[in-house]
Structures are given as structure tokens and as C-alpha cells.
Design a protein around this motif. Structure first.
Motif, mmCIF file in Angstrom:
data_model
loop_
_atom_site.group_PDB
_atom_site.id
_atom_site.type_symbol
_atom_site.label_atom_id
_atom_site.label_comp_id
_atom_site.label_asym_id
_atom_site.label_seq_id
_atom_site.Cartn_x
_atom_site.Cartn_y
_atom_site.Cartn_z
ATOM 1 N N CYS A 186 0.845 -1.199 0.000
ATOM 2 C CA CYS A 186 0.000 0.000 0.000
ATOM 3 C C CYS A 186 0.879 1.247 0.000
ATOM 4 O O CYS A 186 2.083 1.188 0.288
ATOM 5 C CB CYS A 186 -0.892 0.046 1.246
ATOM 6 S SG CYS A 186 -1.971 -1.373 1.495
ATOM 7 N N THR A 193 -2.671 8.318 6.132
ATOM 8 C CA THR A 193 -3.691 7.441 5.566
ATOM 9 C C THR A 193 -3.036 6.326 4.739
ATOM 10 O O THR A 193 -1.878 6.411 4.344
ATOM 11 C CB THR A 193 -4.646 8.240 4.670
ATOM 12 O OG1 THR A 193 -3.895 8.908 3.648
ATOM 13 C CG2 THR A 193 -5.405 9.265 5.502
ATOM 14 N N THR A 195 -3.557 4.116 1.233
ATOM 15 C CA THR A 195 -4.244 4.134 -0.061
ATOM 16 C C THR A 195 -3.544 3.182 -1.030
ATOM 17 O O THR A 195 -2.487 2.634 -0.729
ATOM 18 C CB THR A 195 -4.245 5.556 -0.664
ATOM 19 O OG1 THR A 195 -2.890 5.951 -0.936
ATOM 20 C CG2 THR A 195 -4.880 6.564 0.289
ATOM 21 N N CYS A 197 -3.823 0.155 -2.215
ATOM 22 C CA CYS A 197 -3.394 -1.191 -1.789
ATOM 23 C C CYS A 197 -3.480 -2.173 -2.957
ATOM 24 O O CYS A 197 -4.425 -2.148 -3.742
ATOM 25 C CB CYS A 197 -4.261 -1.677 -0.626
ATOM 26 S SG CYS A 197 -3.932 -0.811 0.928
ATOM 27 N N ASP A 212 -9.594 -4.061 4.625
ATOM 28 C CA ASP A 212 -10.427 -3.236 5.510
ATOM 29 C C ASP A 212 -9.638 -2.777 6.730
ATOM 30 O O ASP A 212 -9.746 -1.616 7.160
ATOM 31 C CB ASP A 212 -11.660 -4.019 5.944
ATOM 32 C CG ASP A 212 -12.651 -4.246 4.810
ATOM 33 O OD1 ASP A 212 -12.575 -3.518 3.799
ATOM 34 O OD2 ASP A 212 -13.487 -5.166 4.937
ATOM 35 N N TRP A 215 -7.085 -0.061 5.474
ATOM 36 C CA TRP A 215 -7.715 1.200 5.088
ATOM 37 C C TRP A 215 -8.272 1.963 6.287
ATOM 38 O O TRP A 215 -8.394 3.191 6.243
ATOM 39 C CB TRP A 215 -8.833 0.931 4.087
ATOM 40 C CG TRP A 215 -8.346 0.561 2.724
ATOM 41 C CD1 TRP A 215 -7.177 0.967 2.135
ATOM 42 C CD2 TRP A 215 -9.003 -0.276 1.772
ATOM 43 N NE1 TRP A 215 -7.068 0.420 0.873
ATOM 44 C CE2 TRP A 215 -8.166 -0.335 0.620
ATOM 45 C CE3 TRP A 215 -10.207 -0.977 1.768
ATOM 46 C CZ2 TRP A 215 -8.512 -1.076 -0.510
ATOM 47 C CZ3 TRP A 215 -10.547 -1.706 0.645
ATOM 48 C CH2 TRP A 215 -9.707 -1.754 -0.488
#
Length: 247
Positions: A186, A193, A195, A197, A212, A215
Motif C-alpha cells: 500500500c 492514511t 491508499t 493497496c 479493511d 484502510w
């Protein structure tokens, strides 16, 4: 090292792959580390006594040779030899992971924190080779917006997890007895954060729960020369029934 090993897990090497496996992986990881080749197979950095085909997965080497204009990551490795501590590898079938602890070289700040790296090896017909997954990542159009983001390298201090859910087994995965190695890469942004992936090695029924969890997590970003940087970071999940809590 806490973040890496928390995702990596632990486990015993499979003796079915032969006693040569752990020794070969350790030796190759050390040599690649010493020449700053863990993050990118820069063919110009291989010394005369290290043939790239003996260390690099064939798919990655073929992709690199077919794309000679692709530059290495923007992070330039140190010109000094690396001081590398190679931990015992964990072997899962034809994949293996090995944790590498990078110590400051002579002449550098002795109080500087060591770097950490998790390298993934794949077994081929000719032995174990480091897997960079270059063709797999290039084949995913959604990764294009992250193409200019460097892969985590030994020049960086790794990101650290701040908050977010832990990965747990789904009921279906428990019923099926799913276990083994899953690898996901990722982008961890300076904004903390996760993002872009991309699943490099999936496990049935566990990819979406892992995505999940990633993220919905926040990370202190990787640092380079004291500043925060965006980085493509590889997570290795070593899943064993009974080790993860059910969901």
C-alpha cells in the motif's frame, strides 16, 4: 521493528524445502542488503561476483530488462556498505520472508536509529530469489497514481501504526482452515492514511478483511532525513489458525 513483525508474525521454516533453504535465503539477503539492493534491483549496483539472475526473481529481471528507461526510486542509497543483521527466515511453501535490521555504517551518527526491512523471497527451479513484484504492480492501472512514490528502502525509518483495527479471521476462513502467507503493498501517505493497496500474494477469504483493516488504520509516516515522506510499503501477514482472533 514493532510494526513489521506485528504484521509478519512468526513461524517455523518448512523442512520440506530442504535444509539449504534458510541458509541460502539468509546469505542472499545479507549480500543484497550490503549493496543496498533490497528495495530495487538496480543492475548497475551488482558487483562482478553477484550475477543478478542468481538473486532476482526471473519475472522481475525480465521486466526490468524490458523497461530499461524506468528509473530507480528517488531515494538514493548510501555509498557506504550497509551493516546488516539478518534474522532467521520464515518459509511458507515457495515463499519466504526475512527480517533485516540495518545498522548505521562507520562514520555515521552512531545514535541514529537502525532501519528495518522485510524482504520476500520466492523459490524457483534454480533456488531462492528476492521477489520485487515489478510486473505484477505494473499491470495494475489503479497503481499509476502512486507510480512516482518510492518503495520503502533501508534509507528510511519505517512507518508506525498509530490506530486502527487488528486483522481477525472471518468465520468462513476459520471453517476452511485458511492459513499461510499473504502479502499486500500500500501507499502510506504523509497524511497518515493508507491508499492504493495491491494484493501481491492473496489468501482465500482473507484479502478483504486485511484491506479493511489497513484502510481503517492510521500510521505515523515513514521518514527520510528527518522529514515525512509518502512511501509504498509492503505488509506481510503470516496467518495461522488459532493465532488471530475470530471476527
Amino acid at each position: 521493528m514493532g510494526l513489521l513483525l506485528a504484521w509478519l508474525g512468526t513461524g517455523c521454516a518448512s523442512l520440506s524445502r530442504g535444509m539449504r533453504g534458510p541458509e541460502e535465503i539468509t546469505d542472499k539477503a545479507r549480500r543484497l542488503c550490503e549493496h543496498h539492493l533490497l528495495a530495487w534491483p538496480d543492475l548497475a549496483r551488482f558487483p562482478a561476483d553477484m550475477r543478478p539472475q542468481d538473486y532476482v526473481r526471473p519475472e522481475d529481471l525480465a521486466w526490468l530488462q524490458a523497461h530499461p528507461d524506468v528509473p530507480p526510486p528517488v531515494v538514493k542509497p548510501s555509498s557506504e556498505p550497509g551493516l546488516c543483521e539478518i534474522l532467521p527466515p520464515t518459509i511458507n511453501g515457495d515463499f519466504a520472508t526475512v527480517a533485516v535490521k540495518l545498522r548505521p555504517s562507520a562514520g555515521t551518527d552512531k545514535d541514529a536509529p537502525p532501519g528495518d526491512f522485510i524482504a520476500a523471497f520466492q523459490e524457483t527451479a534454480d533456488g531462492w530469489r528476492l521477489a520485487y513484484w515489478l510486473p505484477e504492480e505494473a499491470a495494475v492501472p489503479s497503481q499509476a497514481s502512486g507510480a512516482n512514490i518510492p518503495l520503502f528502502s533501508e534509507a528510511m525509518k519505517p512507518p508506525q501504526k498509530l490506530s486502527g483495527p487488528d486483522l481477525g479471521y472471518t468465520r468462513e476462513a476459520l471453517q476452511e482452515g485458511v492459513q499461510g502467507l499473504m502479502v499486500i503493498r500500500c501507499v502510506i501517505a504523509r497524511a497518515r492514511t493508507v491508499t492504493h493497496c495491491h494484493t501481491l500474494k492473496p489468501l482465500p477469504l482473507m484479502v478483504q478483511p486485511a484491506l479493511d483493516a489497513l484502510w481503517n488504520s492510521r500510521f505515523a509516516p515513514a521518514t527520510l532525513d528527518g522529514g515525512f515522506v509518502d512511501v509504498r510499503y509492503t505488509f506481510h501477514f503470516n496467518l495461522r489458525v488459532g493465532r488471530l482472533p475470530p471476527r
